[in-house]
Design a protein around this motif. Structure first.
Motif, PDB file in Angstrom:
ATOM      1  N   ILE A  99       0.848  -1.209   0.000  1.00  0.00           N
ATOM      2  CA  ILE A  99       0.000   0.000   0.000  1.00  0.00           C
ATOM      3  C   ILE A  99       0.876   1.248   0.000  1.00  0.00           C
ATOM      4  CG2 ILE A  99      -1.755   1.266   1.283  1.00  0.00           C
ATOM      5  CD1 ILE A  99      -2.734  -1.296  -0.076  1.00  0.00           C
ATOM      6  N   GLU A 100       1.981   1.207   0.736  1.00  0.00           N
ATOM      7  CA  GLU A 100       2.899   2.345   0.758  1.00  0.00           C
ATOM      8  C   GLU A 100       3.499   2.583  -0.619  1.00  0.00           C
ATOM      9  OE1 GLU A 100       7.124   3.575   2.939  1.00  0.00           O
ATOM     10  OE2 GLU A 100       5.872   1.982   3.789  1.00  0.00           O
ATOM     11  N   ALA A 101       3.860   1.492  -1.322  1.00  0.00           N
ATOM     12  CA  ALA A 101       4.412   1.632  -2.664  1.00  0.00           C
ATOM     13  C   ALA A 101       3.376   2.166  -3.643  1.00  0.00           C
ATOM     14  CB  ALA A 101       4.938   0.277  -3.153  1.00  0.00           C
ATOM     15  N   MET A 102       2.076   1.957  -3.349  1.00  0.00           N
ATOM     16  CA  MET A 102       1.012   2.494  -4.204  1.00  0.00           C
ATOM     17  C   MET A 102       0.633   3.916  -3.795  1.00  0.00           C
ATOM     18  SD  MET A 102      -1.474  -0.874  -4.564  1.00  0.00           S
ATOM     19  CE  MET A 102      -2.612  -0.060  -5.680  1.00  0.00           C
ATOM     20  N   GLU A 103       1.463   4.543  -2.933  1.00  0.00           N
ATOM     21  CA  GLU A 103       1.264   5.917  -2.457  1.00  0.00           C
ATOM     22  C   GLU A 103      -0.045   6.061  -1.678  1.00  0.00           C
ATOM     23  OE1 GLU A 103       1.578   8.591  -5.728  1.00  0.00           O
ATOM     24  OE2 GLU A 103       3.654   8.052  -6.176  1.00  0.00           O
ATOM     25  N   GLY A 104      -0.369   4.994  -0.953  1.00  0.00           N
ATOM     26  CA  GLY A 104      -1.578   5.026  -0.136  1.00  0.00           C
ATOM     27  C   GLY A 104      -1.247   4.866   1.328  1.00  0.00           C
ATOM     28  N   GLU A 105      -2.262   4.729   2.139  1.00  0.00           N
ATOM     29  CA  GLU A 105      -2.077   4.499   3.574  1.00  0.00           C
ATOM     30  C   GLU A 105      -3.178   3.573   4.052  1.00  0.00           C
ATOM     31  OE1 GLU A 105      -3.075   7.711   6.261  1.00  0.00           O
ATOM     32  OE2 GLU A 105      -3.804   8.926   4.580  1.00  0.00           O
ATOM     33  N   ILE A 106      -2.889   2.924   5.168  1.00  0.00           N
ATOM     34  CA  ILE A 106      -3.837   1.957   5.722  1.00  0.00           C
ATOM     35  C   ILE A 106      -3.940   2.184   7.221  1.00  0.00           C
ATOM     36  CG2 ILE A 106      -2.029   0.190   5.917  1.00  0.00           C
ATOM     37  CD1 ILE A 106      -4.228  -1.902   5.364  1.00  0.00           C
ATOM     38  N   ARG A 107      -5.172   2.143   7.721  1.00  0.00           N
ATOM     39  CA  ARG A 107      -5.418   2.318   9.152  1.00  0.00           C
ATOM     40  C   ARG A 107      -6.340   1.199   9.636  1.00  0.00           C
ATOM     41  NH1 ARG A 107      -6.239   7.870   7.411  1.00  0.00           N
ATOM     42  NH2 ARG A 107      -8.507   7.528   7.506  1.00  0.00           N
ATOM     43  N   PHE A 108      -6.225   0.900  10.927  1.00  0.00           N
ATOM     44  CA  PHE A 108      -7.046  -0.144  11.529  1.00  0.00           C
ATOM     45  C   PHE A 108      -7.810   0.420  12.714  1.00  0.00           C
ATOM     46  CE2 PHE A 108      -4.031  -2.679   9.201  1.00  0.00           C
ATOM     47  CZ  PHE A 108      -4.769  -3.790   8.790  1.00  0.00           C
ATOM     48  N   ARG A 109      -9.058  -0.029  12.836  1.00  0.00           N
ATOM     49  CA  ARG A 109      -9.877   0.267  14.010  1.00  0.00           C
ATOM     50  C   ARG A 109     -10.426  -1.047  14.537  1.00  0.00           C
ATOM     51  NH1 ARG A 109     -13.460   5.286  11.826  1.00  0.00           N
ATOM     52  NH2 ARG A 109     -14.332   3.557  10.594  1.00  0.00           N
ATOM     53  N   SER A 110     -10.329  -1.226  15.847  1.00  0.00           N
ATOM     54  CA  SER A 110     -10.776  -2.506  16.406  1.00  0.00           C
ATOM     55  C   SER A 110     -11.182  -2.329  17.860  1.00  0.00           C
ATOM     56  CB  SER A 110      -9.653  -3.548  16.296  1.00  0.00           C
ATOM     57  OG  SER A 110     -10.092  -4.795  16.769  1.00  0.00           O
ATOM     58  N   LYS A 111     -12.056  -3.190  18.298  1.00  0.00           N
ATOM     59  CA  LYS A 111     -12.472  -3.233  19.693  1.00  0.00           C
ATOM     60  C   LYS A 111     -12.639  -4.679  20.091  1.00  0.00           C
ATOM     61  CE  LYS A 111     -15.884  -1.375  22.923  1.00  0.00           C
ATOM     62  NZ  LYS A 111     -17.135  -0.585  23.072  1.00  0.00           N
ATOM     63  N   LYS A 112     -12.098  -5.021  21.234  1.00  0.00           N
ATOM     64  CA  LYS A 112     -12.127  -6.406  21.678  1.00  0.00           C
ATOM     65  C   LYS A 112     -13.561  -6.913  21.763  1.00  0.00           C
ATOM     66  CE  LYS A 112      -9.828 -10.009  23.174  1.00  0.00           C
ATOM     67  NZ  LYS A 112      -8.878 -10.716  22.307  1.00  0.00           N
ATOM     68  N   GLY A 113     -13.844  -8.014  21.030  1.00  0.00           N
ATOM     69  CA  GLY A 113     -15.174  -8.612  21.023  1.00  0.00           C
ATOM     70  C   GLY A 113     -16.132  -7.988  20.048  1.00  0.00           C
ATOM     71  N   ALA A 114     -15.737  -6.900  19.329  1.00  0.00           N
ATOM     72  CA  ALA A 114     -16.653  -6.210  18.409  1.00  0.00           C
ATOM     73  C   ALA A 114     -16.156  -6.198  16.987  1.00  0.00           C
ATOM     74  CB  ALA A 114     -16.888  -4.783  18.878  1.00  0.00           C
ATOM     75  N   GLY A 115     -15.015  -6.802  16.707  1.00  0.00           N
ATOM     76  CA  GLY A 115     -14.523  -6.885  15.343  1.00  0.00           C
ATOM     77  C   GLY A 115     -13.466  -5.847  15.019  1.00  0.00           C
ATOM     78  N   THR A 116     -12.990  -5.946  13.769  1.00  0.00           N
ATOM     79  CA  THR A 116     -11.892  -5.091  13.296  1.00  0.00           C
ATOM     80  C   THR A 116     -12.270  -4.512  11.939  1.00  0.00           C
ATOM     81  OG1 THR A 116     -10.294  -6.510  14.433  1.00  0.00           O
ATOM     82  CG2 THR A 116      -9.439  -5.022  12.740  1.00  0.00           C
ATOM     83  N   GLU A 117     -11.837  -3.283  11.693  1.00  0.00           N
ATOM     84  CA  GLU A 117     -12.077  -2.636  10.410  1.00  0.00           C
ATOM     85  C   GLU A 117     -10.772  -2.039   9.900  1.00  0.00           C
ATOM     86  OE1 GLU A 117     -14.915   0.796   8.333  1.00  0.00           O
ATOM     87  OE2 GLU A 117     -14.736   0.667  10.529  1.00  0.00           O
ATOM     88  N   SER A 118     -10.418  -2.354   8.663  1.00  0.00           N
ATOM     89  CA  SER A 118      -9.262  -1.744   8.022  1.00  0.00           C
ATOM     90  C   SER A 118      -9.754  -0.726   6.999  1.00  0.00           C
ATOM     91  CB  SER A 118      -8.389  -2.798   7.330  1.00  0.00           C
ATOM     92  OG  SER A 118      -9.048  -3.299   6.181  1.00  0.00           O
ATOM     93  N   ILE A 119      -9.081   0.421   6.950  1.00  0.00           N
ATOM     94  CA  ILE A 119      -9.433   1.494   6.024  1.00  0.00           C
ATOM     95  C   ILE A 119      -8.205   1.783   5.175  1.00  0.00           C
ATOM     96  CG2 ILE A 119     -10.288   3.851   5.793  1.00  0.00           C
ATOM     97  CD1 ILE A 119     -11.398   3.533   8.670  1.00  0.00           C
ATOM     98  N   THR A 120      -8.324   1.527   3.885  1.00  0.00           N
ATOM     99  CA  THR A 120      -7.215   1.742   2.962  1.00  0.00           C
ATOM    100  C   THR A 120      -7.554   2.918   2.058  1.00  0.00           C
ATOM    101  OG1 THR A 120      -6.745  -0.633   2.976  1.00  0.00           O
ATOM    102  CG2 THR A 120      -5.743   0.684   1.220  1.00  0.00           C
TER     103      THR A 120
END
Length: 638
Positions: free
Chosen positions: A604-625
């Motif tokens: 993702i860095e080589a594609m000039e982008g960025e990636i972030r993660f949001r998560s909460k224990k027991g409620a799942g995870t979300e990645s934002i690219t």
């Protein structure tokens, strides 16, 4: 003996009862309210005069009727002394006194008929007297004569004359101007504390805090030395008080302009800076003549009075008008400090201009009163501005610290990545060739073997393939540049990814929901892009429980393509979430190498982008690219 003791006892009781009854009678007689005397007469003393030693009791000519709170008679040219005649009404006070809140003079003598009961003479220019003169009960209905002498343009009684009990009038006498002393003392204390604290500030705020402390201290000194309380009860300090009043006033004006300049700048064409330099030069000039006048015993008093009172008053009016105009200009630009300054300084400046104008219109027959309360509002606004500046500085320091911490973390991560990249590039090439040779021989042996031996060879081949996959990840991380860059249709890429991973998702009891906008295009390598998204989605699949869902969403905002991959799986704790992408860190998997997300970050860095993660224990995870949006093949973009 018993008779003697009884007689003494009776005598003491009688004396005690007499004292108590007498005090009751006194309080009963003295319970009359104070009365106002609203009319008196004045007579100018022409010629050389006798210094107020001869009371004009028998003279009935040339007396001018004066009404209380009316305009005072104008002093004729060449006259420096006057007589005031007050007819006392009948009274029933036990301890009578006459209280005059304000009488203008430098030398005062008070007579009851021909009996001198008070004399005061000031060797300094402060003509505001406050008099409380005790009378005798035998003075009922008599006439009080007051001789006044001055070197200034005003003379005589300004307000009502009060006649009443001494115990009551003395309270008003003491309170006259006391609030000014208390207010001035509070200002001086605040200025001292602020001045000491200014040494602990950085160089940027030291001039502002110092000039503000000078403004507050000067205001406090002005309030104390202008108060009639100081000259009434500490008349021996009168000359010092006048000296300090002039020094405080001459310090206040340039300090105020300097403070304004430090907060808002020098103004257009440097007009504020130039005016401040002029004020500093003129204040220094006045201070020199103040010292000369003090050392010469007042020989240059008239000239000094002219330059320090008349001209300084005009300069103050010009200064207030100039600063008000600049504040209005800055306020129109929506400068919050200017708006706060405008509220405080506008109140003080408008009050000062009106009072000074009224002072000159009344030819000096007016005591400035409201200026000190207006300055309280102004000083509060200055303190608010300084507090806002310090709060903003603190916020900037906190923000800088956070950015520095993020920068240090990113620097450490970059160093780790650089080391791993070098190791991966050097080791992968050296290991890959022997693995391929070994795999080739094992494959030949497996074709010629059978039974249990062939099963073992197949297991060895699968482990070699796994090792080759890890080496491929190493090479991808070490060199994420793409050999072939093309336009990628995001919807097509995710349709392909879904077809690959959907069986694995069903095997883990989950389902996959795809919501991709049409005509979303990005630039990159198709296989690398798929590899990055597959790594994220596989982690989501492995975290799913029963009836798990993976939601794939892609849309455009501005010049960015947003890709969300959200699951309702086990989730992660904040400590785990902050370490995602670190080498050899596996979030929730016991057999993982941690290379998957590390490779994803690099792609993702080589594609000039960025990636972030949001998560909460027991409620799942979300990645934002977030990736740069590209134009479609037909020249359009989403």
């Amino acid at each position: 003996m018993s008779l003697i003791f009884k007689s003494l006892h009776i005598t003491l009781v009688v004396l005690l009862l007499s004292a108590v009854c007498g005090s009751f009678l006194v309080s009963a007689r003295g319970n009359y309210p104070a009365g106002e005397i609203r009319h008196w007469q004045m007579r100018w003393e022409t010629g050389p005069g006798d210094g107020g030693s001869k009371v004009p009791v028998r003279e009935a000519e040339d007396w001018i009727d004066v009404e209380a709170k009316a305009e005072m008679p104008k002093k004729p040219a060449g006259v420096s002394a006057a007589w005031t005649k007050i007819a006392l009404p009948s009274f029933n006070y036990t301890s009578p006194s006459v209280y005059i809140q304000t009488i203008y003079a430098l030398h005062v003598k008070v007579y009851v008929e021909n009996r001198l009961i008070f004399e005061g003479d000031r060797g300094f220019i402060k003509d505001n007297y406050s008099l409380l003169v005790p009378l005798d009960v035998r003075d009922n209905g008599k006439t009080v004569y007051i001789w006044t002498q001055t070197l200034q343009d005003r003379i005589g009684i300004k307000e009502n004359v009060m006649l009443g009990e001494h115990s009551r009038l003395i309270k008003d006498y003491i309170k006259n101007g006391l609030i000014d002393v208390i207010l001035g003392g509070a200002f001086i204390f605040v200025a001292a504390v602020l001045f000491v604290c200014s040494f602990f500030l950085n160089k940027e705020y030291f001039p502002v805090a110092t000039s503000l402390s000078i403004v507050i201290a000067s205001t406090g000194v002005l309030s104390v030395t202008y108060s009639p309380f100081t000259y009434t009860f500490y008349s021996y300090m009168g000359a010092i008080s006048v000296f300090m009043f002039d020094v405080a006033l001459l310090s206040l004006l340039p300090a105020l302009t300097f403070l304004f300049e430090n907060i808002f700048g020098g103004g257009k064409y440097g007009i504020i800076r130039k005016f401040r330099k002029f004020q500093m030069a003129y204040s220094s000039f006045c201070c020199v003549f103040l010292v000369i006048n003090s050392l010469s015993g007042g020989r240059t008093l008239e000239f000094y009075y002219f330059i320090s009172t008349n001209i300084v008053g005009i300069i103050m009016i010009l200064q207030f008008i100039l600063l008000i105009g600049c504040v209005i200009v800055f306020s129109l630009k929506r400068n919050k400090d200017a708006i706060i300054f405008a509220c405080g300084f506008g109140t003080a400046a408008l009050t000062g201009v009106l009072e000074l104008t009224w002072y000159y219109l009344k030819r000096g027959n007016y005591d400035l009163f409201y200026w000190k309360w207006a300055l309280v509002v102004f000083i509060l606004s200055l303190i608010v501005i300084l507090g806002r500046r310090l709060a903003q500085n603190h916020s900037q320091v906190v923000q800088y610290s956070r950015e520095l911490e993020l920068f240090n973390n990113e620097l450490q991560r970059s160093e780790k990545m650089e080391i791993i990249s070098e190791l991966a590039a050097s080791v992968a090439h050296e290991v890959r060739n022997p693995l391929q040779v070994t795999r080739g021989f094992l494959q030949l042996l497996s074709e010629k073997s059978s039974g249990e031996e062939q099963r073992y060879l197949f297991m060895a081949l699968s482990e070699l393939d796994r090792a080759a996959s890890i080496i491929t990840d190493f090479l991808t991380f070490a060199k994420p540049e793409f050999e072939q860059i093309s336009l990628l249709h995001v919807n097509d890429e995710f349709m392909h990814i879904q077809s690959i991973l959907l069986p694995l998702c069903h095997l883990n009891g989950g389902k996959m929901i795809l919501e991709i906008e049409e005509d979303l295009w990005v630039k990159g390598n198709s296989s690398k892009f798929k590899q990055a998204m597959i790594n994220i989605i596989k982690n989501s699949i492995e975290s799913l429980g029963e009836e798990g869902t993976i939601h794939l969403l892609a849309y455009s905002r501005g010049d960015k393509v947003h890709i969300h991959i959200k699951d309702n799986g086990a989730g992660m704790e904040p400590g785990v979430l902050s370490r995602l992408g670190e080498p050899y860190f596996s979030s929730n998997k016991t057999k993982g190498t941690g290379l998957g997300l590390m490779v994803t970050f690099r792609i993702i860095e080589a594609m000039e982008g960025e990636i972030r993660f949001r998560s909460k224990k027991g409620a799942g995870t979300e990645s934002i690219t977030l990736l740069p949006r590209a134009e479609g093949p037909d020249g359009s973009n989403s």
